[in-house]
Write a protein that holds these residues in place. Sequence first.
Motif, mmCIF file in Angstrom:
data_model
loop_
_atom_site.group_PDB
_atom_site.id
_atom_site.type_symbol
_atom_site.label_atom_id
_atom_site.label_comp_id
_atom_site.label_asym_id
_atom_site.label_seq_id
_atom_site.Cartn_x
_atom_site.Cartn_y
_atom_site.Cartn_z
ATOM 1 N N MET B 1 0.840 -1.184 -0.057
ATOM 2 C CA MET B 1 0.050 0.090 0.215
ATOM 3 C C MET B 1 0.776 1.341 -0.021
ATOM 4 N N LYS B 2 2.128 1.311 0.765
ATOM 5 C CA LYS B 2 2.896 2.398 0.768
ATOM 6 C C LYS B 2 3.628 2.561 -0.491
ATOM 7 N N LYS B 3 3.884 1.466 -1.009
ATOM 8 C CA LYS B 3 4.667 1.460 -2.443
ATOM 9 C C LYS B 3 3.687 2.060 -3.517
ATOM 10 N N PHE B 4 2.357 1.469 -3.360
ATOM 11 C CA PHE B 4 1.439 2.326 -4.387
ATOM 12 C C PHE B 4 1.562 3.730 -4.299
ATOM 13 N N GLN B 5 1.258 4.174 -2.819
ATOM 14 C CA GLN B 5 1.080 5.644 -2.452
ATOM 15 C C GLN B 5 2.376 6.240 -3.035
ATOM 16 N N ASP B 6 3.531 5.837 -2.899
ATOM 17 C CA ASP B 6 4.994 6.518 -3.477
ATOM 18 C C ASP B 6 4.681 6.654 -4.907
ATOM 19 N N ARG B 7 4.157 5.723 -5.373
ATOM 20 C CA ARG B 7 4.365 5.536 -7.110
ATOM 21 C C ARG B 7 3.332 6.416 -7.804
ATOM 22 N N TYR B 8 2.094 6.279 -6.975
ATOM 23 C CA TYR B 8 1.033 7.013 -7.798
ATOM 24 C C TYR B 8 0.559 8.424 -7.109
ATOM 25 N N SER B 9 1.136 8.561 -5.791
ATOM 26 C CA SER B 9 0.777 9.855 -5.272
ATOM 27 C C SER B 9 1.271 11.210 -6.074
ATOM 28 N N PRO B 10 2.718 11.371 -6.380
ATOM 29 C CA PRO B 10 2.978 12.502 -7.154
ATOM 30 C C PRO B 10 2.227 12.393 -8.283
ATOM 31 N N MET B 11 1.796 11.490 -9.121
ATOM 32 C CA MET B 11 1.236 11.306 -10.481
ATOM 33 C C MET B 11 -0.406 12.236 -10.061
ATOM 34 N N PHE B 12 -0.961 11.655 -9.039
ATOM 35 C CA PHE B 12 -2.282 12.223 -8.778
ATOM 36 C C PHE B 12 -2.041 13.620 -8.249
ATOM 37 N N ARG B 13 -1.316 13.914 -7.567
ATOM 38 C CA ARG B 13 -1.008 15.381 -7.103
ATOM 39 C C ARG B 13 -1.175 16.367 -8.253
ATOM 40 N N ASP B 14 -0.072 15.936 -8.865
ATOM 41 C CA ASP B 14 0.132 16.836 -10.179
ATOM 42 C C ASP B 14 -1.284 16.922 -10.932
ATOM 43 N N ALA B 15 -2.023 15.827 -11.225
ATOM 44 C CA ALA B 15 -3.257 15.808 -11.827
ATOM 45 C C ALA B 15 -4.286 16.956 -11.197
ATOM 46 N N THR B 16 -4.442 16.801 -9.879
ATOM 47 C CA THR B 16 -5.244 17.601 -9.020
ATOM 48 C C THR B 16 -4.615 18.949 -8.683
ATOM 49 N N CYS B 17 -3.394 19.176 -8.959
ATOM 50 C CA CYS B 17 -2.621 20.571 -8.532
ATOM 51 C C CYS B 17 -3.473 21.797 -9.269
ATOM 52 N N GLY B 18 -3.926 22.370 -8.569
ATOM 53 C CA GLY B 18 -4.464 23.783 -9.123
ATOM 54 C C GLY B 18 -5.905 23.530 -9.902
ATOM 55 N N ALA B 19 -6.140 22.225 -9.862
ATOM 56 C CA ALA B 19 -7.380 22.008 -10.761
ATOM 57 C C ALA B 19 -8.660 22.921 -10.442
ATOM 58 N N THR B 20 -8.745 23.183 -8.809
ATOM 59 C CA THR B 20 -9.990 24.034 -8.770
ATOM 60 C C THR B 20 -9.395 25.386 -7.930
ATOM 61 N N HIS B 21 -8.270 25.451 -7.702
ATOM 62 C CA HIS B 21 -7.656 26.530 -7.151
ATOM 63 C C HIS B 21 -7.892 27.975 -8.019
ATOM 64 N N ASP B 22 -7.439 27.546 -9.309
ATOM 65 C CA ASP B 22 -7.338 29.070 -10.221
ATOM 66 C C ASP B 22 -8.790 29.520 -10.413
ATOM 67 N N ALA B 23 -9.780 28.664 -10.386
ATOM 68 C CA ALA B 23 -11.262 28.828 -10.524
ATOM 69 C C ALA B 23 -11.871 29.580 -9.350
ATOM 70 N N GLY B 24 -11.135 29.665 -8.378
ATOM 71 C CA GLY B 24 -11.836 30.110 -7.209
ATOM 72 C C GLY B 24 -12.603 29.270 -6.437
ATOM 73 N N HIS B 25 -12.726 28.256 -6.447
ATOM 74 C CA HIS B 25 -13.418 27.207 -5.731
ATOM 75 C C HIS B 25 -12.854 26.629 -4.463
ATOM 76 N N CYS B 26 -11.654 27.168 -4.084
ATOM 77 C CA CYS B 26 -11.236 26.568 -3.078
ATOM 78 C C CYS B 26 -11.904 27.155 -1.685
ATOM 79 N N PRO B 27 -12.089 26.494 -0.692
ATOM 80 C CA PRO B 27 -12.831 27.182 0.344
ATOM 81 C C PRO B 27 -11.986 28.218 1.089
ATOM 82 N N PRO B 28 -12.195 29.250 1.715
ATOM 83 C CA PRO B 28 -11.786 30.157 2.542
ATOM 84 C C PRO B 28 -10.666 29.718 3.582
ATOM 85 N N ALA B 29 -9.689 30.355 4.035
ATOM 86 C CA ALA B 29 -8.729 29.786 5.048
ATOM 87 C C ALA B 29 -9.711 29.481 6.404
ATOM 88 N N GLU B 30 -10.850 30.328 6.580
ATOM 89 C CA GLU B 30 -11.260 30.235 7.988
ATOM 90 C C GLU B 30 -12.122 28.825 8.144
#
Lengths: 195, 168
Positions: B1-30
């Motif tokens: 399970m850890k190996k799977f995380q190490d292998r696919y986590s960067p890929m998944f995080r790249d795919a979801t990096c900024g997917a909603t952030h630029d659109a202003g859909h991120c929740p406020p800091a509060e």
Amino acid sequence: MSSESDSDKRAPCPDASAGRPDFDQLWKALAPHVRAAVSRHRSRDVALAADDLVQEVRIRVWTVYSGDRNSRFKTSYYYKVVNSAIIDSLRSHRGTLAHSVRTESDGEEDEPALIERLGGEEQGPDSVFDEQQRRARLLEAIRQLPAGRRRAVTLFLQGFTVPEIADLLGCDRNRAHNLAYRGVRALKQLMGTDK
Amino acid sequence: MKKFQDRYSPMFRDATCGATHDAGHCPPAELLADLAAGRAWPWRRRRLVEHLSHCSHCADDYRVLTTARDGLVSALEDRCRDDEGVRPGWLSAGLASAAALVVVALSVSVLVTTDGPSRGPEQGVLFASQFEPAPRAVRSQSPSERVFTSDFGETEGSVQLFRDDFDG
């Protein structure tokens, strides 16, 4: 932001006469935790160093503290202020990767080493294509998972640990572990890789 | 399970990096702070968690907050205790004396309003016992005043319910 300007802001501190601990005392207690928090954020596209982020948080807390002359604000309010300041600072400096790389390389790394490092990271078109294929398979497989497992697996792939997932999903650790484990197993089957 | 995380986590995080952030859909800091402090409502928690699972920026932000959570809370609570410690001592004594004064004033006002303990009917106070005779007074009525006389053999002085006076 220089320390002189910050100390100038702190100079007319009226809080000692009000009988409560002054801002320096409060900040001395908060600063290590703020520093530890922003240091954990190792995202490459945050341009500023941890010291700058800590300084921004300090100014925000000072602004609130100077308006709190009668100690009306409670602990939970200051907690929220500190957290909001951390997040706002991180978000405001996101997306300036070029400045970040230049700043780091100016101080620590000479130019040939930097060129060699950047050249080594370059990928060929085949590997880029393979990477894109794997990513598409992964996202498609995630979409096919049941909702509970999908949530646990996506949190797991975001880098959260099982206790953190349990905390986020509001369930116990065994259930969080089961959801993540079965989700990962289903993902492997769907992607056709049982490694 | 850890190996799977190490292998696919960067890929998944790249795919979801900024997917909603630029659109202003991120929740406020509060809201993220509330979630990290465990103070988010359940429906909001579900939405935030759904967002965190698909936005690596906010996932990082949340992780930062959880890192600082325990230390910040304990530091702020220590500061709160310090505030209580520096509160002047005369303040609590003043509060206690003010409360005692209020109690005494209320007692005096109650005494003045009711004019103290009652001293009898000459003060104009009438009691119900003056109009309703006691049970013993009822029993001591003369036989002629009784409506019914009992013939069930009760002894003298007991209550008699009927008196047979129909010449039979």
